[in-house]
Motif scaffolding. Structure first.
Motif, PDB file in Angstrom:
ATOM      1  N   LYS A  97     -11.523  -0.492   6.155  1.00 17.24           N
ATOM      2  CA  LYS A  97     -11.249  -1.604   5.234  1.00 17.24           C
ATOM      3  C   LYS A  97     -10.601  -1.086   3.956  1.00 17.24           C
ATOM      4  O   LYS A  97      -9.618  -1.653   3.468  1.00 17.24           O
ATOM      5  N   GLN A 142      -6.800  -1.990   2.568  1.00 17.55           N
ATOM      6  CA  GLN A 142      -6.584  -2.523   1.223  1.00 17.55           C
ATOM      7  C   GLN A 142      -5.636  -1.618   0.432  1.00 17.55           C
ATOM      8  O   GLN A 142      -4.739  -2.103  -0.274  1.00 17.55           O
ATOM      9  N   SER A 159      -2.036  -2.002   1.727  1.00 19.46           N
ATOM     10  CA  SER A 159      -1.452  -3.270   1.262  1.00 19.46           C
ATOM     11  C   SER A 159      -1.052  -3.173  -0.198  1.00 19.46           C
ATOM     12  O   SER A 159       0.038  -3.617  -0.593  1.00 19.46           O
ATOM     13  N   TYR A 160      -1.908  -2.578  -1.025  1.00 21.35           N
ATOM     14  CA  TYR A 160      -1.595  -2.435  -2.446  1.00 21.35           C
ATOM     15  C   TYR A 160      -0.396  -1.511  -2.649  1.00 21.35           C
ATOM     16  O   TYR A 160       0.519  -1.810  -3.431  1.00 21.35           O
TER      17      TYR A 160
END
Length: 316
Positions: free
Chosen positions: A283, A287, A290-291
């Motif tokens: 996870k 994240q 994506s950032y």
């Protein structure tokens, strides 16, 4: 442990996920992401309501109108098109989350410049409707929400009148009713909202105007793709973070909370305040990726440092 039969049913749901690596852990091709330039993609219509509240009937009525009266192409994304045992899926939060991921990926895959997408599902979670809203913001396409507001006793009666294999069990039905988060037109992700009672006629013209004569919500920084800084940036981002993930898992075998873990590619150490399991690490990796896609670095050598810093911030 789940039964072999349950495993086969879950596998059938997973096989419907054309681009959902979050559901299966496999590397599927990325879905087509329509760009913000050029002609907007066609609208998304969400159905929302309690179990057996008439959503599929309304989806069929709207699809017929759009095809025959408005001359539009219509594509439906629906739970019933998936090979799944609904009582098993909705009794297991993990399986239900996978189902939502499958449906969202299918919507994302099918959005194009010719078709109207009608999503026929419970869509009962406010946060999930917000995720779909972010998707349409990125593609710059209009959307609307149709809430089938049918009384619980009527829904229950309709459920019991179905063939046994199509029914929700009473336990699952009651649980879904309790968990239902009704849409609110004051929320931008629930607007425009059409609330329909069981004897109402769909306001076809108003829905048509909402999805074809209204500007799409503008994208913001969180939904726009940023240009990448180098041609191999994505490859390095994926490779480095995956290698670091495995290094962390291996280091934890001989570590205890309070230790500092060294990982390849950086002198910055991970401050291990507690044991990190694979699901949490994956996870964090998703994240971070994506950032970083939205805020790419010019120096690929800094990816490892940035990932360690991201993990440390997440642990404190």
């Amino acid at each position: 442990a789940p039964s072999p039969l349950m495993g086969r049913r879950l596998l059938r749901v997973r096989r419907c996920s054309f681009n959902g690596p979050q559901a299966s852990g496999l590397d599927f091709p990325s879905p087509r992401i329509p760009g913000p330039l050029g002609r907007p993609d066609m609208p998304l219509v969400l159905l929302c309501g309690l179990p057996c509240s008439g959503k599929s009937r309304r989806a069929a009525e709207l699809g017929l109108y759009l095809r025959e009266e408005a001359g539009k192409k219509v594509v439906e994304v629906a739970e019933r098109s998936l090979a799944m045992e609904r009582n098993l899926v909705y009794a297991d939060s993990r399986m239900e989350k996978e189902l939502r991921g499958v449906l969202k990926a299918e919507v994302e895959r099918k959005i194009n410049k010719e078709d109207v997408i009608i999503m026929d599902s419970l869509n009962y979670i406010k946060g999930y409707r917000y995720e779909l809203f972010c998707l349409i913001k990125h593609t710059q396409t209009p959307h609307c929400l149709i809430h089938c507001e049918t009384a619980v006793d009527v829904c229950s009666s309709w459920n019991q009148s179905r063939d046994p294999e199509q029914q929700y069990s009473q336990e699952i039905f009651d649980a879904l009713v309790m968990r239902f988060e009704a849409p609110d037109a004051r929320n931008r992700w629930d607007s425009p909202l059409f609330t329909i009672q069981k004897d109402d006629t769909l306001p076809f013209q108003a829905i048509n105007d909402a999805i074809f004569h209204r500007k799409a919500p503008p994208p913001n920084q969180s939904t726009l793709n940023q240009p990448l800084s180098s041609t191999n940036f994505l490859y390095e981002l994926d490779r480095v973070t995956q290698e670091m993930l495995m290094a962390i898992l291996n280091a934890q075998k001989t570590s205890v909370p309070g230790d500092q873990i060294t990982v390849p590619g950086t002198k910055v150490k991970i401050e291990l305040t507690r044991i990190l399991h694979m699901a949490e690490l994956r996870k964090l990796r998703r994240q971070f990726i994506s950032y970083t896609k939205m805020h790419p670095t010019e120096d690929i050598g800094q990816i490892a440092n940035m990932f360690v810093q991201y993990i440390n911030r997440s642990l404190h």
